[in-house]
Design an enzyme around this catalytic site. Structure first.
Site, PDB file in Angstrom:
ATOM      1  N   ASP A  45      -9.943  -3.784  -5.333  1.00 27.65           N
ATOM      2  CA  ASP A  45      -9.172  -2.723  -4.700  1.00 27.65           C
ATOM      3  C   ASP A  45      -9.046  -1.598  -5.713  1.00 27.65           C
ATOM      4  O   ASP A  45      -8.623  -1.836  -6.856  1.00 27.65           O
ATOM      5  CB  ASP A  45      -7.787  -3.272  -4.332  1.00 27.65           C
ATOM      6  CG  ASP A  45      -6.852  -2.251  -3.699  1.00 27.65           C
ATOM      7  OD1 ASP A  45      -7.197  -1.056  -3.645  1.00 27.65           O
ATOM      8  OD2 ASP A  45      -5.756  -2.648  -3.269  1.00 27.65           O
ATOM      9  N   HIS A  56      -7.985  -5.028  -0.586  1.00 29.40           N
ATOM     10  CA  HIS A  56      -6.832  -4.303  -0.062  1.00 29.40           C
ATOM     11  C   HIS A  56      -6.572  -4.708   1.397  1.00 29.40           C
ATOM     12  O   HIS A  56      -7.488  -4.905   2.170  1.00 29.40           O
ATOM     13  CB  HIS A  56      -7.110  -2.802  -0.131  1.00 29.40           C
ATOM     14  CG  HIS A  56      -5.898  -1.957   0.112  1.00 29.40           C
ATOM     15  ND1 HIS A  56      -5.001  -1.655  -0.873  1.00 29.40           N
ATOM     16  CD2 HIS A  56      -5.428  -1.362   1.246  1.00 29.40           C
ATOM     17  CE1 HIS A  56      -4.037  -0.904  -0.386  1.00 29.40           C
ATOM     18  NE2 HIS A  56      -4.264  -0.713   0.913  1.00 29.40           N
ATOM     19  N   SER A 112       0.827  -1.196   0.000  1.00 23.08           N
ATOM     20  CA  SER A 112       0.000   0.000   0.000  1.00 23.08           C
ATOM     21  C   SER A 112       0.869   1.257   0.000  1.00 23.08           C
ATOM     22  O   SER A 112       1.661   1.465  -0.924  1.00 23.08           O
ATOM     23  CB  SER A 112      -0.950  -0.053   1.200  1.00 23.08           C
ATOM     24  OG  SER A 112      -1.964   0.921   1.089  1.00 23.08           O
TER      25      SER A 112
END
Length: 311
Positions: A248, A278, A156
């Site tokens: 995501d 995610h 991320s």
């Protein structure tokens, strides 16, 4: 992106294991948590991370120490020439050495490589480019101390930092493994539209994190330290493995980044893991699909750290 699932009925599409993971996490870090105060976000996120912490594999030794003036945690399981530098996720706002402690420990145990997790400064106390400055300072100190191969990895926000450091260091890096990274892709296309309301991360969440990361300023344009996809030069980047979750909004960044590296003559592979969301690294011990995503990560780290490109 593969399937056209818009609008997506996630209750029907996601398998029971992934839905159970989402429900377990939501008991601690609920949907819409970005509307909480930063202190509340961190407290709830920390509680969730503690709930999912899987422990430290036998034989892995950890040491907290600073690299380049940045707090870090080193994981070792035996002698090795290869070092993995890991940057944790959390929107540049939450997380730390604790949040991905077990992930780093398992990467160390499964590859045999040294792993160093970097506790870069978080927003809003430290706005861009502070997080990048810390990420690169730690890299530079580790690179100076360890002559062997360096693999950069992160998920991320941490995937963003790993890529940003790779763009600055280029040939000094043996490879990079990016896990559902946010790289600054086109928010009018692909997964940003198809999965704008996905579980675990929405496009509204991305805007909220961006506001904190920049201190409310207009995001930089053309600065690869902020958005690696905005670089004008993708030549000379290290071999890259990008692993994303299908459900995501950031998934399309993996595809775009792979294509940019290949267009510049580099080596890159993109795996978009079906039916995952995610943050699903945390689900690796309760979801077969998430375990498969983690296998992709470990296999990528192991190959790049050994100087191999098996893809």
């Amino acid at each position: 992106m593969g399937r056209d699932l818009s609008p997506v009925d996630y209750d029907a599409y996601l398998d029971p294991e992934v839905r159970a993971y989402i429900a377990r996490g939501a008991a601690f870090y609920p949907p819409g948590a970005t509307a909480l105060t930063v202190a509340e976000q961190r407290a709830t996120y920390d509680a969730m991370c503690a709930e999912f912490h899987a422990g430290t594999p036998p034989g892995v030794v950890t040491v907290d120490e600073a690299w380049g003036g940045v707090p870090c945690r080193r994981y070792e399981v035996g002698a090795t020439d290869t070092t993995v530098i890991y940057y944790h996720g959390g929107g540049f706002v939450v997380g730390g050495l604790h949040s991905h402690d077990d992930v780093c420990a398992e990467i160390c145990a499964r590859t045999g490589f040294r792993v160093i997790s970097v506790d870069y400064a978080l927003a809003p106390e430290a706005v861009f480019p502070a997080c990048y400055t810390d990420a690169f300072a730690a890299f530079r100190a580790i690179r100076t101390a360890h002559a062997g191969p360096i693999v950069l990895a992160g998920d991320s926000a941490g995937g963003n930092l790993a890529a940003a450091v790779s763009h600055a260091a280029r040939a000094e890096v043996a490879g990079q493994v990016l896990i559902y990274p946010g790289l600054g892709g086109d928010r009018t296309r692909g997964s940003y539209v198809t999965h704008a309301q996905a579980p675990e991360l929405t496009t509204a969440d991305l805007v909220a994190y961006e506001t904190l990361r920049t201190g409310g300023a207009v995001p930089p344009v053309g600065d690869p330290r902020y958005a690696p996809l905005h670089d004008s030069d993708f030549g000379g980047l290290p071999p890259s493995v990008i692993v994303t979750a299908e459900c995501d909004p950031l998934a399309s960044d993996g595809e775009a980044y792979r294509d940019a590296i290949r267009a510049a003559g580099g080596r890159a592979v993109w795996f978009d893991e079906a039916g995952l969301v995610h943050g699903c690294l945390r689900a690796r011990h309760m979801s077969a699909k998430a375990a498969g995503l983690f296998d992709r990560v470990v296999d990528g780290v192991a190959a790049l750290g050994a100087g191999r490109w098996p893809y």
